[in-house]
Motif scaffolding. Structure first.
Motif, PDB file in Angstrom:
ATOM      1  N   ILE A 140      10.479  -6.116   8.902  1.00 42.75           N
ATOM      2  CA  ILE A 140       9.769  -6.057   8.317  1.00 42.75           C
ATOM      3  C   ILE A 140       8.213  -5.233   8.515  1.00 42.75           C
ATOM      4  N   MET A 141       7.735  -5.862   9.823  1.00 44.22           N
ATOM      5  CA  MET A 141       6.479  -5.198  10.036  1.00 44.22           C
ATOM      6  C   MET A 141       6.600  -3.689  10.507  1.00 44.22           C
ATOM      7  N   PRO A 142       7.636  -3.442  11.145  1.00 43.93           N
ATOM      8  CA  PRO A 142       8.202  -2.152  11.359  1.00 43.93           C
ATOM      9  C   PRO A 142       8.091  -1.543  10.080  1.00 43.93           C
ATOM     10  N   GLU A 143       8.747  -1.977   9.271  1.00 47.97           N
ATOM     11  CA  GLU A 143       9.065  -1.391   7.481  1.00 47.97           C
ATOM     12  C   GLU A 143       7.614  -0.491   7.281  1.00 47.97           C
ATOM     13  N   GLU A 144       7.052  -1.902   7.068  1.00 43.66           N
ATOM     14  CA  GLU A 144       5.211  -2.191   6.416  1.00 43.66           C
ATOM     15  C   GLU A 144       4.835  -0.961   7.164  1.00 43.66           C
ATOM     16  N   ARG A 145       4.839  -0.546   8.704  1.00 46.57           N
ATOM     17  CA  ARG A 145       3.775   0.240   9.787  1.00 46.57           C
ATOM     18  C   ARG A 145       3.885   1.695   8.653  1.00 46.57           C
ATOM     19  N   LEU A 146       5.485   2.046   8.310  1.00 44.66           N
ATOM     20  CA  LEU A 146       5.868   3.203   8.111  1.00 44.66           C
ATOM     21  C   LEU A 146       5.925   3.366   6.296  1.00 44.66           C
ATOM     22  N   ALA A 149       2.029   4.179   5.994  1.00 44.43           N
ATOM     23  CA  ALA A 149       2.117   5.282   6.670  1.00 44.43           C
ATOM     24  C   ALA A 149       2.292   6.291   5.700  1.00 44.43           C
ATOM     25  N   ARG A 150       3.774   6.534   4.762  1.00 41.54           N
ATOM     26  CA  ARG A 150       3.999   7.192   3.655  1.00 41.54           C
ATOM     27  C   ARG A 150       3.751   6.915   3.016  1.00 41.54           C
ATOM     28  N   PHE A 151       3.092   5.647   2.078  1.00 40.23           N
ATOM     29  CA  PHE A 151       2.952   6.210   0.318  1.00 40.23           C
ATOM     30  C   PHE A 151       1.625   6.002   0.597  1.00 40.23           C
ATOM     31  N   GLY A 152       0.767   5.409   1.618  1.00 40.52           N
ATOM     32  CA  GLY A 152      -1.027   5.776   1.826  1.00 40.52           C
ATOM     33  C   GLY A 152      -1.422   4.200   0.307  1.00 40.52           C
ATOM     34  N   ASP A 153      -2.148   3.722   0.378  1.00 39.92           N
ATOM     35  CA  ASP A 153      -2.458   3.308  -0.815  1.00 39.92           C
ATOM     36  C   ASP A 153      -1.310   2.869  -2.197  1.00 39.92           C
ATOM     37  N   GLU A 154      -0.913   3.737  -2.419  1.00 41.05           N
ATOM     38  CA  GLU A 154      -0.028   2.751  -3.534  1.00 41.05           C
ATOM     39  C   GLU A 154       0.576   1.562  -3.135  1.00 41.05           C
ATOM     40  N   TYR A 155       1.265   1.906  -1.661  1.00 37.31           N
ATOM     41  CA  TYR A 155       2.004   0.745  -0.765  1.00 37.31           C
ATOM     42  C   TYR A 155       1.277  -0.142  -0.682  1.00 37.31           C
ATOM     43  N   VAL A 156      -0.525   0.299  -0.036  1.00 35.89           N
ATOM     44  CA  VAL A 156      -1.193  -1.322   0.280  1.00 35.89           C
ATOM     45  C   VAL A 156      -1.567  -1.936  -1.432  1.00 35.89           C
ATOM     46  N   ALA A 157      -1.684  -1.343  -2.389  1.00 35.26           N
ATOM     47  CA  ALA A 157      -1.637  -1.797  -3.810  1.00 35.26           C
ATOM     48  C   ALA A 157      -0.529  -2.876  -3.926  1.00 35.26           C
ATOM     49  N   TYR A 158       0.769  -2.688  -3.725  1.00 32.48           N
ATOM     50  CA  TYR A 158       1.507  -3.026  -4.009  1.00 32.48           C
ATOM     51  C   TYR A 158       1.859  -3.867  -2.786  1.00 32.48           C
ATOM     52  N   CYS A 159       1.391  -4.105  -1.726  1.00 40.78           N
ATOM     53  CA  CYS A 159       1.271  -5.560  -0.688  1.00 40.78           C
ATOM     54  C   CYS A 159       0.983  -6.098  -1.495  1.00 40.78           C
ATOM     55  N   GLN A 160      -0.997  -6.226  -2.290  1.00 37.99           N
ATOM     56  CA  GLN A 160      -2.107  -6.794  -2.871  1.00 37.99           C
ATOM     57  C   GLN A 160      -1.473  -7.915  -3.644  1.00 37.99           C
ATOM     58  N   ARG A 161      -0.429  -6.937  -4.905  1.00 37.14           N
ATOM     59  CA  ARG A 161       0.200  -7.615  -6.159  1.00 37.14           C
ATOM     60  C   ARG A 161       0.810  -8.687  -5.632  1.00 37.14           C
TER      61      ARG A 161
END
Length: 166
Positions: A140-146, A149-161
């Motif tokens: 999971i942690m390596p997937e999250e890093r990738l 890096a690939r989806f930027g703010d969109e992924y960060v916002a998803y992680c917050q939700r």
């Protein structure tokens, strides 16, 4: 005077070994290894009615999460390969991905917990603990890093939700 050359500390070598384990072993293999270990650690008792009810519920929830996640990935035509997350073409945030960022892994955890209910004994619960620890650190942690890096703010916002496991 001689020239001192640092060839790497034991901590650095250990860190490299840990990184080498990232994304290497498919989660279903870790699941099977944990399930086999649980069989070896099982108790002598037979599951009671409540253990069977809980087991059935966990099997159903695991199937909904796991197969629901696979269906969403196929619908969005992105990779389901856990060892090649860099091939992800789309960020999937609908369906079971509204409940968990890792519903496939949550499904495996539910099935392993159901197996623990069936086997009985306190030592079998080492299996789900090892599964969660391994998947979190090496998958999971390596997937999250990738994905970050690939989806930027969109992924960060998803992680917050949405939480990692549930």
């Amino acid at each position: 005077m001689g020239v001192y050359r640092n060839t790497g500390s034991a901590d650095t070598r250990q860190g490299k070994k840990m990184v080498n384990l990232e994304l290497r072993l498919p989660p279903p293999l870790i699941f099977l290894l944990c399930a086999g270990t649980m069989w070896w650690l099982r108790g002598e008792s037979q599951p009671g009615i409540w253990a069977m009810v809980l087991m059935a519920a966990l099997i159903v929830v695991g199937a909904i999460m796991g197969f629901g996640a696979l269906q969403r990935f196929r619908h969005h035509q992105t990779t389901v390969s856990p060892t090649k997350p860099q091939h992800t073409s789309r960020l999937v945030t609908c369906g079971v991905y509204r409940v968990s960022r890792n519903p496939m892994y949550l499904g495996l955890l539910c099935w392993l917990a159901a197996w623990g209910c069936y086997l009985g004994g306190s030592w079998v619960w080492v299996g789900p603990i090892v599964l969660v620890a391994w998947l979190t650190r090496f998958q999971i942690m390596p997937e999250e890093r990738l994905l970050r890096a690939r989806f930027g703010d969109e992924y960060v916002a998803y992680c917050q939700r949405v939480r990692r496991w549930c």
